[in-house]
Structure formats: structure tokens, C-alpha cells
Enzyme design. Structure first.
Site, mmCIF file in Angstrom:
data_model
loop_
_atom_site.group_PDB
_atom_site.id
_atom_site.type_symbol
_atom_site.label_atom_id
_atom_site.label_comp_id
_atom_site.label_asym_id
_atom_site.label_seq_id
_atom_site.Cartn_x
_atom_site.Cartn_y
_atom_site.Cartn_z
ATOM 1 N N THR A 172 111.889 135.651 19.870
ATOM 2 C CA THR A 172 110.618 136.595 19.419
ATOM 3 C C THR A 172 110.253 136.460 18.069
ATOM 4 O O THR A 172 110.902 136.160 17.069
ATOM 5 C CB THR A 172 110.904 138.192 19.770
ATOM 6 N N GLU A 178 109.978 139.375 25.707
ATOM 7 C CA GLU A 178 111.048 139.588 26.709
ATOM 8 C C GLU A 178 110.761 140.072 28.189
ATOM 9 O O GLU A 178 111.805 140.465 28.965
ATOM 10 C CB GLU A 178 111.613 141.183 25.961
ATOM 11 N N LYS A 237 100.044 158.344 11.761
ATOM 12 C CA LYS A 237 100.561 159.740 11.642
ATOM 13 C C LYS A 237 100.051 160.629 10.829
ATOM 14 O O LYS A 237 100.139 160.792 9.455
ATOM 15 C CB LYS A 237 102.291 159.822 11.598
ATOM 16 N N TRP A 271 99.233 161.918 16.098
ATOM 17 C CA TRP A 271 98.905 160.471 16.117
ATOM 18 C C TRP A 271 97.511 159.917 16.375
ATOM 19 O O TRP A 271 96.922 160.353 17.019
ATOM 20 C CB TRP A 271 99.786 159.651 17.231
HETATM 21 P P1 AMP Z 1 105.050 138.830 21.869
HETATM 22 O O1 AMP Z 1 106.468 139.076 22.152
HETATM 23 O O2 AMP Z 1 104.913 138.182 20.536
HETATM 24 O O3 AMP Z 1 104.392 138.177 23.008
HETATM 25 O O4 AMP Z 1 104.312 140.352 21.496
HETATM 26 C C1 AMP Z 1 104.317 141.435 22.482
HETATM 27 C C2 AMP Z 1 103.700 142.520 22.036
HETATM 28 O O5 AMP Z 1 102.292 142.190 22.068
HETATM 29 C C3 AMP Z 1 103.705 143.726 22.814
HETATM 30 O O6 AMP Z 1 105.034 144.494 22.599
HETATM 31 C C4 AMP Z 1 102.423 144.449 22.378
HETATM 32 O O7 AMP Z 1 102.608 145.156 21.312
HETATM 33 C C5 AMP Z 1 101.450 143.240 22.094
HETATM 34 N N1 AMP Z 1 100.511 143.191 23.322
HETATM 35 C C6 AMP Z 1 100.437 142.075 24.278
HETATM 36 N N2 AMP Z 1 99.659 142.581 25.140
HETATM 37 C C7 AMP Z 1 99.013 143.302 24.726
HETATM 38 C C8 AMP Z 1 97.615 144.090 25.335
HETATM 39 N N3 AMP Z 1 97.095 143.508 26.270
HETATM 40 N N4 AMP Z 1 97.360 145.213 24.690
HETATM 41 C C9 AMP Z 1 97.890 145.699 23.568
HETATM 42 N N5 AMP Z 1 98.845 145.034 23.093
HETATM 43 C C10 AMP Z 1 99.518 144.048 23.616
#
Ligand code: AMP
Length: 547
Positions: A188, A334, A440, A445
Site C-alpha cells: 500500500t 487491502e 474538525k 466535522w
Molecule cells: P489505495 O489502497 O491506494 O487504492 O487507496 C484506497 C483509498 O482510496 C481508500 O481507502 C479511499 O480513501 C480512497 N478511495 C478509493 N475509492 C474511492 C471512492 N470512490 N471515493 C472516495 N475515496 C475512494
């Protein structure tokens, strides 16, 4: 004594990538993989031909000494060879480790050494990046260069095509693999501290890719032509390569040509029906399409967008002006990554319909989620109350690879996502923020995502990223960084006028910063960390106070 009656089905049939590999050859040998090459032409191969090359590659991997459980790195764009590696490596029982080519050198060194990669396959165009850090890799014994370009200073390097040539033809005696065996590894990128490895199993990939074939999810089928723009080095390219192989859909891969112009041309010529990419790429593409009305993108009837919140206006503009339909997905590395998908229940294209489209959607079958508040209590699904999403299911990580410190991410069988959301009574998730991005203000929020969405619905705004600005009275107040369309003279007051009535009064930003570009992360998302540090250092440009 257990008196439960056992079913009499073939429950031991393994859910492994062997099935997908065999199926490509037997059920869809004519489906095609198309890769964009320098100069704008394309290379094509049928699944039948690709299957034959996967067998050769499997044999070559064995000859290189790759054994069950070994990690084999890839440092590559989206192309046919990467697709072949997606199957050959797991099918010899080893682990495909996709390296994010955009990470900092120190992060890559950490990841390769942590994973103990034995061999790394690298695109020739990326050799200059990799050769600089190769001396810091402790476990890599061989490099395999894909393409005819320079092999640089990489030690012990061999060419991919030579390996395949030497491996000869004929079927390969693949080892059986257990469905719980590791098949792929991806670290990640977004979290603080060291990157964390998510170790996918054959079973999790099989189930996740099956889910991409559901109509309420990606809806990928044998009649699709799938353009995977989302990188194959990040979260399995959302399962699109596996899904296309399983369904027998054509797969179109843009290699490193991710600019709006080559992509638009590729879409116009190859007529994909389904495309997956992050909102920033869609935003670039929209701008390009608006400026080039002769470019026809309308084959994209089922595009998938996610990785960050998808602005409602983006979806509307694409649909109304270019006949492109975009649906939103949510997930993370994940979660393999697709966990929710927004297929609106409403039939009319009214406000309710567009509200559903702007949400992240309902959990896919087999994915369960709950919202947890700051005290650990469960938050009701009433469409308004918010909490952190926790998620579980057969393609969700149970823990990280070789990690002692990641326990706070897991809570009795649930993964803590760090995403704050509300869920409505229909089960539609609406992400309001990352826990670390929420503003915040005075104990309440403010959702940076919602505010950005509203600012981006202004016709002159191309990008908007809202960050928290320290405030003596309220603790934090929203500061909105905006990129305006070229030539636009929109002022901070104009933007405030636009927001009034769209968001609560106390949500209105105290300050705007007119920036040239919102910085992006290695996977193309808005990088608010950089904006926050510019704010702290006093280097954030174009600031205008409004209250
Ligand atoms: P990654 O593991 O790098 O793919 O990032 C995952 C994160 O991307 C998630 O925990 C979210 O915070 C963000 N994310 C993914 N899809 C969306 C979505 N459709 N809307 C808002 N945030 C998203």
C-alpha cells in the site's frame, strides 16, 4: 458429536488461477490483448497465443530457479508481457509482486528487500529508473528486461524474449497449487510509516475476479472490450486483467501512454466499452474531449472510476456531452480492491438518480461492512450518521505480510479502512472523508470530499482539494485549493457565491488558494499531504482570505 449433514458437492475444487489460465485457452482463444506502442501503433495477440507464451514463461521461470513461494517482482506498465506475468508467476506457485514504479527510491528499496524478491521483470523503458536503485536490493539474483531497449547497468540481466525463445514450445507441467496459497503481493502506498504488503491468495483473486463479472459490479462480460488504464502495479488493476481473462473479454493496455491525447485516440480507434481509471485521468480526458469534439469516446458505455471520490459533475458532463457513462467504485489495496459499486436503483435520471451515482455504492455480494464511531459503537445506516468503515469478506486482507505493527488496522475479523462514511437505508455508502483529511471545525466535522465536489461543479474549476487550516477559535477551518480553467477570471467571492445554498454556511471555506496544479500521489490521487506541508511552510501560492 456433530450431527450436521455434509453437502455432497465438489467443495474441494480449488479456486486458483489455473482455472482462469486454462479457460483463456479453451473458451476464448480468439479474445485479444492489444497494447499501445511508441509511435501510436498497437501490438495484438490472441488469448490462444498469449496462453502459449504463458506456458513458455512458466518453463523459463522454473529454469531461472523460481520455486514455490518465491517473490518475483514486476516493474512495468500495462502491457501484454505484464499480463503474461500475471498468470505465469502464480501458476508456477510463486508470488507476483507488482512494484509501484512511481514510488520514491527509498520506498522501493524497502519494499523489494522486505518482500525478498528473487527476480525482477522490468520494462526496457523503466530500466533507467530501476538500475539506479538495483545495488540496494539484497535478494534479487536476476533481472529480466522486457523489450529490445537498453539493459543498462542491471546486473545479471537477460531479455524476456530470449528466455521465451529458449524455453521452447509444448505444454508445461504446472504444479498444483492450494487455493489459499499466495498468488500476488502489492504494497500500500497511502499510509504513513513503512509501506505494508497485501498478500492476495489464489482464492481471493478468483473470487474477486468473479465478482467483477457481476452486473451490479464492474459488469465485465465476453462482449466487452476492456481498457485498463488503472496501473497493473496498483491493486491488481482493479481485477480487470483477471476479469477479462475469466470472461474472455478483449483487453486493451495503454502501456506508458497515459496522457489525454493518446488515450483519447486509443479509445476512438479501439472502441473499448469498459475502462477503469482514477478521477484525475477522467478529468484530463474530459478537458481534452471538450476541446476536440471530433474525437468520439462514446463507445465507453460502462466506465469504472474510483480510487478517489468521483465528482458528480464529471459524470454528468461526460454523459451529457460525450455519451460516456461512468460508474463509481470504492475500495483499497487491502480489498483487492473492489468492495462497493454504485449502480443506481432509480430509473429516472432525476436528482435521486444522480445522488446515487455520486455515492460510492453498495457492497458487492460477499463483502460486508459496518460503521464504527469514535467510541467503538456501531453507527446506524440512516444516510446521515457517519463512522469509520470496517469491512470483511473473502477478498479482504486479514493481516499484512511480515508485519508486526499493523494490528491496529484489524479489529476482530474486520479491516479498519480509515475511511469515514454514511450509509443510507438502501445500503449505499457515501464516503465523507479519509479520517486524516476530515476538517474538525468547532467539534463538528466538515467533509472535504463533499466540499470539493461542490466546488468542482463550478464550470471554471478543474480541480479542487480542501485541506484543514489551523484556527485558534475553531481548531480547524477549510482552505480550498483550486485550479481554474485556462483564461478564467473567477474570484474567491464568485466561488463562495456558488457554494452558498449548496453547503451549510459554516462549511464555507475561509480561504482559497489558486494553484497551478493539485499535486498527485504515485497512483494519481490528490496529494493533500504535500498541500498541508506547503501550507505549514508558507509556500502555498495564490492564497486569498475570504472572511
Ligand atoms: P489505495 O489502497 O491506494 O487504492 O487507496 C484506497 C483509498 O482510496 C481508500 O481507502 C479511499 O480513501 C480512497 N478511495 C478509493 N475509492 C474511492 C471512492 N470512490 N471515493 C472516495 N475515496 C475512494
Amino acid at each position: 458429536m456433530n450431527s450436521a449433514l455434509q453437502g455432497l458437492m465438489q467443495d474441494d475444487f480449488p479456486l486458483t488461477l489455473h482455472h482462469i489460465r486454462r479457460r483463456m485457452r479453451s473458451c476464448s482463444p480468439g479474445a485479444q490483448v492489444t497494447t499501445l506502442t511508441p509511435g501510436g501503433s498497437v501490438e495484438r495477440a490472441s488469448f490462444g497465443e498469449v496462453s502459449e507464451r504463458i506456458d513458455r514463461l512458466a518453463r523459463a521461470l522454473s529454469r531461472l530457479g523460481v520455486e514455490q513461494g518465491d517473490r518475483v517482482g514486476t516493474f512495468a506498465w500495462n502491457n501484454q508481457r505484464h499480463f503474461e506475468l500475471y498468470f505465469a508467476i502464480p501458476c508456477v506457485g510463486a508470488v507476483l509482486h507488482t512494484l509501484n514504479i512511481r514510488l520514491f527510491e527509498e520506498q522501493l528499496t524497502y519494499i523489494v528487500n522486505h518482500a525478498e524478491d528473487k527476480v525482477i521483470f522490468v520494462d526496457d523503458s523503466l530500466v533507467p529508473v530501476l538500475e539506479k536503485i538495483a545495488p540496494s536490493f539484497q535478494s534479487v539474483t536476476r533481472y529480466v528486461v522486457m523489450g529490445d531497449g537498453d539493459m543498462g547497468e542491471l546486473p545479471n540481466a537477460v531479455r524476456y524474449e530470449d528466455l521465451l525463445e529458449d524455453a521452447g514450445t509444448g505444454s508445461f507441467d504446472y504444479p498444483e497449487v492450494d487455493e489459499r496459497q499466495a498468488a500476488a503481493l502489492c504494497y500500500t502506498s497511502g499510509t504513513t510509516g513503512n509501506p505494508k504488503g497485501v498478500l492476495y491468495s489464489h482464492r481471493s483473486i478468483s473470487l474477486h475476479s468473479t465478482a467483477t463479472l457481476m452486473k451490479d459490479s464492474t459488469g465485465l462480460s465476453s462482449s466487452d472490450r476492456v481498457l485498463a488504464v488503472v496501473p497493473m502495479f496498483h491493486a491488481n488493476a482493479w481485477g480487470l486483467p483477471h476479469g477479462a481473462a475469466l470472461a474472455g473479454a478483449d483487453l486493451i493496455l495503454p502501456d506508458r501512454f497515459l496522457g489525454a491525447e493518446p488515450l483519447a485516440k486509443l479509445i476512438a480507434e479501439e472502441r473499448p466499452t469498459l475502462m477503469g481509471c482514477v478521477p484525475t485521468i477522467f478529468l484530463d480526458l474530459l478537458r481534452y474531449a471538450d476541446g476536440h469534439p471530433d474525437v468520439d469516446l462514446s463507445s465507453l458505455s460502462n466506465a469504472a472510476c474510483g480510487g478517489a471520490a468521483v465528482p458528480k459533475q464529471l459524470m454528468k458532463d461526460f454523459e451529457e456531452r460525450h455519451g460516456v457513462r461512468i460508474f463509481q467504485a470504492w475500495g483499497m489495496t487491502e480489498t483487492s480492491p473492489v468492495a462497493t459499486y454504485s449502480r443506481p436503483l432509480e430509473r429516472e435520471h432525476d436528482d435521486a438518480y444522480w445522488d446515487d451515482r455520486a455515492k460510492q455504492g453498495r457492497p458487492l455480494p460477499w463483502v460486508e461492512l459496518r460503521l464504527i464511531d469514535g467510541e467503538g459503537g456501531e453507527v446506524p445506516w440512516d444516510g446521515g450518521s457517519t463512522g469509520e468503515i470496517q469491512v470483511r469478506g473473502p477478498w479482504v486482507a486479514a493481516r499484512y505480510f511480515r508485519d508486526e505493527s499493523g494490528d491496529e488496522k484489524f479489529d476482530s475479523g474486520w479491516l479498519r479502512t480509515g475511511d469515514i462514511a454514511a450509509v443510507d437505508q438502501k445500503g449505499f455508502v457515501q464516503i465523507t472523508d479519509r479520517a486524516k483529511d476530515v476538517i474538525k471545525s468547532g467539534g463538528e466535522w466538515i467533509s472535504s470530499v463533499e466540499l470539493e465536489n461542490e466546488v468542482m461543479s463550478h464550470p471554471d474549476v478543474i480541480e479542487a482539494a480542501v485541506i484543514a487550516k489551523p484556527d485558534e477559535r475553531w481548531a480547524e477551518r477549510p482552505l480550498c485549493c483550486v485550479v481554474l480553467r485556462e483564461g478564467a477570471s473567477t474570484t474567491a467571492e464568485d466561488l463562495l457565491d456558488h457554494l452558498r445554498g449548496r453547503v451549510a454556511k459554516w462549511w464555507l471555506p475561509d480561504e482559497f488558494a489558486f494553484v497551478e496544479e493539485v499535486p498527485k500521489t504515485s497512483v494519481g490521487k490528490f496529494d493533500k499531504k504535500v498541500l498541508r506541508s506547503r501550507l505549514t511552510e508558507g509556500t502555498l501560492e495564490g492564497r486569498v482570505l475570504v472572511s
